[in-house]
Design a protein around this motif. Structure first.
Motif, PDB file in Angstrom:
ATOM      1  N   SER A  67       0.737  -1.220  -0.124  1.00 49.24           N
ATOM      2  CA  SER A  67       0.006   0.131   0.026  1.00 49.24           C
ATOM      3  C   SER A  67       0.648   1.203   0.178  1.00 49.24           C
ATOM      4  N   ASP A  68       2.006   1.073   0.389  1.00 48.32           N
ATOM      5  CA  ASP A  68       2.998   2.168   0.277  1.00 48.32           C
ATOM      6  C   ASP A  68       4.019   2.315  -0.919  1.00 48.32           C
ATOM      7  N   GLY A  69       3.337   1.393  -2.025  1.00 54.28           N
ATOM      8  CA  GLY A  69       3.995   1.299  -3.308  1.00 54.28           C
ATOM      9  C   GLY A  69       5.503   0.646  -3.459  1.00 54.28           C
ATOM     10  N   MET A  70       5.706  -0.148  -2.400  1.00 52.18           N
ATOM     11  CA  MET A  70       7.027  -0.891  -2.603  1.00 52.18           C
ATOM     12  C   MET A  70       6.987  -1.942  -3.251  1.00 52.18           C
ATOM     13  N   ILE A  71       7.849  -2.192  -4.054  1.00 53.09           N
ATOM     14  CA  ILE A  71       7.739  -3.138  -5.144  1.00 53.09           C
ATOM     15  C   ILE A  71       8.221  -4.582  -4.471  1.00 53.09           C
ATOM     16  N   TYR A  72       7.825  -5.686  -5.400  1.00 52.93           N
ATOM     17  CA  TYR A  72       7.672  -7.282  -4.881  1.00 52.93           C
ATOM     18  C   TYR A  72       9.177  -7.502  -4.510  1.00 52.93           C
ATOM     19  N   ASN A  73      10.271  -7.241  -5.309  1.00 54.59           N
ATOM     20  CA  ASN A  73      11.799  -7.644  -4.714  1.00 54.59           C
ATOM     21  C   ASN A  73      12.018  -6.921  -3.580  1.00 54.59           C
ATOM     22  N   GLU A  74      11.510  -5.799  -3.158  1.00 56.31           N
ATOM     23  CA  GLU A  74      11.971  -4.875  -1.993  1.00 56.31           C
ATOM     24  C   GLU A  74      11.081  -5.627  -0.754  1.00 56.31           C
ATOM     25  N   ILE A  75       9.926  -6.073  -1.043  1.00 60.29           N
ATOM     26  CA  ILE A  75       9.053  -6.564   0.091  1.00 60.29           C
ATOM     27  C   ILE A  75       9.775  -8.070   0.292  1.00 60.29           C
ATOM     28  N   LEU A  76      10.056  -8.834  -0.637  1.00 57.10           N
ATOM     29  CA  LEU A  76      10.510 -10.223  -0.440  1.00 57.10           C
ATOM     30  C   LEU A  76      12.107  -9.951   0.356  1.00 57.10           C
ATOM     31  N   GLU A  77      12.715  -9.082   0.071  1.00 57.87           N
ATOM     32  CA  GLU A  77      13.888  -8.872   0.913  1.00 57.87           C
ATOM     33  C   GLU A  77      13.825  -8.372   2.350  1.00 57.87           C
TER      34      GLU A  77
END
Length: 103
Positions: free
Chosen positions: A53-63
């Motif tokens: 919801s803050d616009g973070m991308i998948y790879n950053e969230i995964l990390e």
């Protein structure tokens, strides 16, 4: 014969959750209700929802969270096409985080 509608077991659960008075009661109840793995999975999904919801991308969230791409995708689908539960609570959570100095 009573006109009262019979409650579904899920209604009793959700009403019970609504009756919890504070964070400590909530933690104790969910600790009894769920396994550690179930709690961690729910906590992780909610963290993923916040980050998406803050616009973070998948790879950053995964990390950041260790969530699988399947989990991130599932949460994203819920954010986009779900029952609007996340949309209901995320603004409240973010406001509380701001007031607590977490954002």
């Amino acid at each position: 014969m009573s006109n009262k509608k019979k409650k579904e077991p899920s209604d009793r659960l959700y009403e019970t959750i609504l009756s919890l008075r504070d964070l400590d009661e909530c933690k104790k109840f969910f600790s009894d209700l769920c396994t550690v793995a179930e709690l961690r999975a729910m906590e992780q999904r909610f963290e993923v929802a916040l980050l998406l919801s803050d616009g973070m991308i998948y790879n950053e969230i995964l990390e950041r969270t260790g969530a699988s791409s399947a989990t991130i995708s599932r949460v994203n689908r819920s954010l986009q096409y779900g029952a609007d539960g996340y949309q209901t609570v995320l603004p409240r959570v973010k406001e509380k985080m701001r007031s607590d100095g977490e954002l």
